[in-house]
Motif scaffolding. Structure first.
Motif, PDB file in Angstrom:
ATOM      1  N   ALA A  83      35.199  44.846  37.275  1.00 60.05           N
ATOM      2  CA  ALA A  83      33.924  44.338  37.783  1.00 60.05           C
ATOM      3  C   ALA A  83      33.145  43.620  36.691  1.00 60.05           C
ATOM      4  O   ALA A  83      32.546  42.565  36.939  1.00 60.05           O
ATOM      5  CB  ALA A  83      33.098  45.490  38.357  1.00 60.05           C
ATOM      6  N   ALA A  84      33.153  44.162  35.481  1.00 64.01           N
ATOM      7  CA  ALA A  84      32.459  43.513  34.374  1.00 64.01           C
ATOM      8  C   ALA A  84      33.095  42.164  34.036  1.00 64.01           C
ATOM      9  O   ALA A  84      32.387  41.175  33.769  1.00 64.01           O
ATOM     10  CB  ALA A  84      32.461  44.423  33.150  1.00 64.01           C
ATOM     11  N   VAL A  85      34.408  42.107  34.063  1.00 60.31           N
ATOM     12  CA  VAL A  85      35.102  40.847  33.779  1.00 60.31           C
ATOM     13  C   VAL A  85      34.793  39.806  34.851  1.00 60.31           C
ATOM     14  O   VAL A  85      34.481  38.651  34.547  1.00 60.31           O
ATOM     15  CB  VAL A  85      36.626  41.083  33.658  1.00 60.31           C
ATOM     16  N   PHE A  86      34.865  40.207  36.119  1.00 59.32           N
ATOM     17  CA  PHE A  86      34.585  39.257  37.191  1.00 59.32           C
ATOM     18  C   PHE A  86      33.121  38.836  37.209  1.00 59.32           C
ATOM     19  O   PHE A  86      32.810  37.689  37.546  1.00 59.32           O
ATOM     20  CB  PHE A  86      35.008  39.824  38.545  1.00 59.32           C
ATOM     21  N   TYR A  87      32.217  39.715  36.834  1.00 57.03           N
ATOM     22  CA  TYR A  87      30.806  39.332  36.737  1.00 57.03           C
ATOM     23  C   TYR A  87      30.612  38.303  35.620  1.00 57.03           C
ATOM     24  O   TYR A  87      29.854  37.339  35.783  1.00 57.03           O
ATOM     25  CB  TYR A  87      29.924  40.556  36.498  1.00 57.03           C
ATOM     26  N   GLY A  88      31.307  38.491  34.508  1.00 52.31           N
ATOM     27  CA  GLY A  88      31.243  37.501  33.432  1.00 52.31           C
ATOM     28  C   GLY A  88      31.778  36.151  33.869  1.00 52.31           C
ATOM     29  O   GLY A  88      31.203  35.105  33.548  1.00 52.31           O
ATOM     30  N   LEU A  89      32.873  36.155  34.621  1.00 54.51           N
ATOM     31  CA  LEU A  89      33.400  34.891  35.143  1.00 54.51           C
ATOM     32  C   LEU A  89      32.425  34.256  36.127  1.00 54.51           C
ATOM     33  O   LEU A  89      32.257  33.031  36.147  1.00 54.51           O
ATOM     34  CB  LEU A  89      34.753  35.130  35.811  1.00 54.51           C
ATOM     35  N   TYR A  90      31.777  35.079  36.938  1.00 52.62           N
ATOM     36  CA  TYR A  90      30.770  34.567  37.871  1.00 52.62           C
ATOM     37  C   TYR A  90      29.629  33.886  37.115  1.00 52.62           C
ATOM     38  O   TYR A  90      29.139  32.845  37.543  1.00 52.62           O
ATOM     39  CB  TYR A  90      30.233  35.722  38.722  1.00 52.62           C
ATOM     40  N   LEU A  91      29.228  34.468  35.999  1.00 56.18           N
ATOM     41  CA  LEU A  91      28.144  33.874  35.228  1.00 56.18           C
ATOM     42  C   LEU A  91      28.562  32.575  34.535  1.00 56.18           C
ATOM     43  O   LEU A  91      27.746  31.673  34.351  1.00 56.18           O
ATOM     44  CB  LEU A  91      27.642  34.875  34.175  1.00 56.18           C
ATOM     45  N   ILE A  92      29.829  32.472  34.164  1.00 55.13           N
ATOM     46  CA  ILE A  92      30.287  31.310  33.423  1.00 55.13           C
ATOM     47  C   ILE A  92      30.588  30.124  34.328  1.00 55.13           C
ATOM     48  O   ILE A  92      30.238  28.981  34.004  1.00 55.13           O
ATOM     49  CB  ILE A  92      31.556  31.678  32.597  1.00 55.13           C
ATOM     50  N   VAL A  93      31.219  30.353  35.474  1.00 52.56           N
ATOM     51  CA  VAL A  93      31.658  29.256  36.348  1.00 52.56           C
ATOM     52  C   VAL A  93      30.534  28.867  37.290  1.00 52.56           C
ATOM     53  O   VAL A  93      30.117  29.667  38.136  1.00 52.56           O
ATOM     54  CB  VAL A  93      32.921  29.683  37.142  1.00 52.56           C
ATOM     55  N   PRO A  94      30.010  27.642  37.184  1.00 51.80           N
ATOM     56  CA  PRO A  94      28.862  27.261  38.006  1.00 51.80           C
ATOM     57  C   PRO A  94      29.189  27.091  39.506  1.00 51.80           C
ATOM     58  O   PRO A  94      28.291  27.190  40.330  1.00 51.80           O
ATOM     59  CB  PRO A  94      28.426  25.917  37.432  1.00 51.80           C
ATOM     60  N   GLN A  95      30.448  26.857  39.871  1.00 48.07           N
ATOM     61  CA  GLN A  95      30.789  26.686  41.288  1.00 48.07           C
ATOM     62  C   GLN A  95      30.634  27.988  42.074  1.00 48.07           C
ATOM     63  O   GLN A  95      30.594  27.969  43.294  1.00 48.07           O
ATOM     64  CB  GLN A  95      32.229  26.173  41.444  1.00 48.07           C
ATOM     65  N   PHE A  96      30.577  29.115  41.388  1.00 48.73           N
ATOM     66  CA  PHE A  96      30.441  30.406  42.069  1.00 48.73           C
ATOM     67  C   PHE A  96      28.998  30.697  42.474  1.00 48.73           C
ATOM     68  O   PHE A  96      28.739  31.630  43.208  1.00 48.73           O
ATOM     69  CB  PHE A  96      30.947  31.544  41.197  1.00 48.73           C
ATOM     70  N   HIS A  97      28.061  29.923  41.997  1.00 45.43           N
ATOM     71  CA  HIS A  97      26.644  30.208  42.275  1.00 45.43           C
ATOM     72  C   HIS A  97      26.220  29.576  43.573  1.00 45.43           C
ATOM     73  O   HIS A  97      26.439  28.554  43.986  1.00 45.43           O
ATOM     74  CB  HIS A  97      25.742  29.726  41.151  1.00 45.43           C
TER      75      HIS A  97
END
Length: 97
Positions: A83-97
């Motif tokens: 979950a921490a890794v996927f949250y970090g990826l969510y924060l980094i990749v702008p298409q996920f927002h």
């Protein structure tokens, strides 16, 4: 262009803290899976292997397999790491927002 040193320091502290936290939680998950050895419980001070003819000690059928609570704890630890890794990826990749 002047760098904001306090912001840089804050990012550095948070990233180091998150990294250390994830490593600790993952290590606890690995420890939970390795906790059950020949009659030993986690933290009882017994060394694994117990003295046999092989490098890791003589093990009977099914000895050394973690029980359901240990697997559940390990699963929760690994899930928290994922979950921490996927949250970090969510924060980094702008298409996920």
């Amino acid at each position: 262009m002047d760098p904001h040193w306090s912001s840089l320091g804050e990012v550095a502290v948070v990233s180091v803290g998150a990294t250390v936290g994830i490593v600790i939680v993952f290590s606890l998950g690995v420890r939970a899976l390795a906790a059950v050895e020949e009659g030993g419980e986690p933290g009882d001070g017994k060394r694994p292997g117990g003295g046999g003819s092989t490098a890791y000690g003589a093990r009977g059928a099914g000895a050394g397999r973690p029980g359901a609570p240990a697997v559940a704890v390990a699963g929760l630890c690994f899930l928290a790491c994922a979950a921490a890794v996927f949250y970090g990826l969510y924060l980094i990749v702008p298409q996920f927002h």
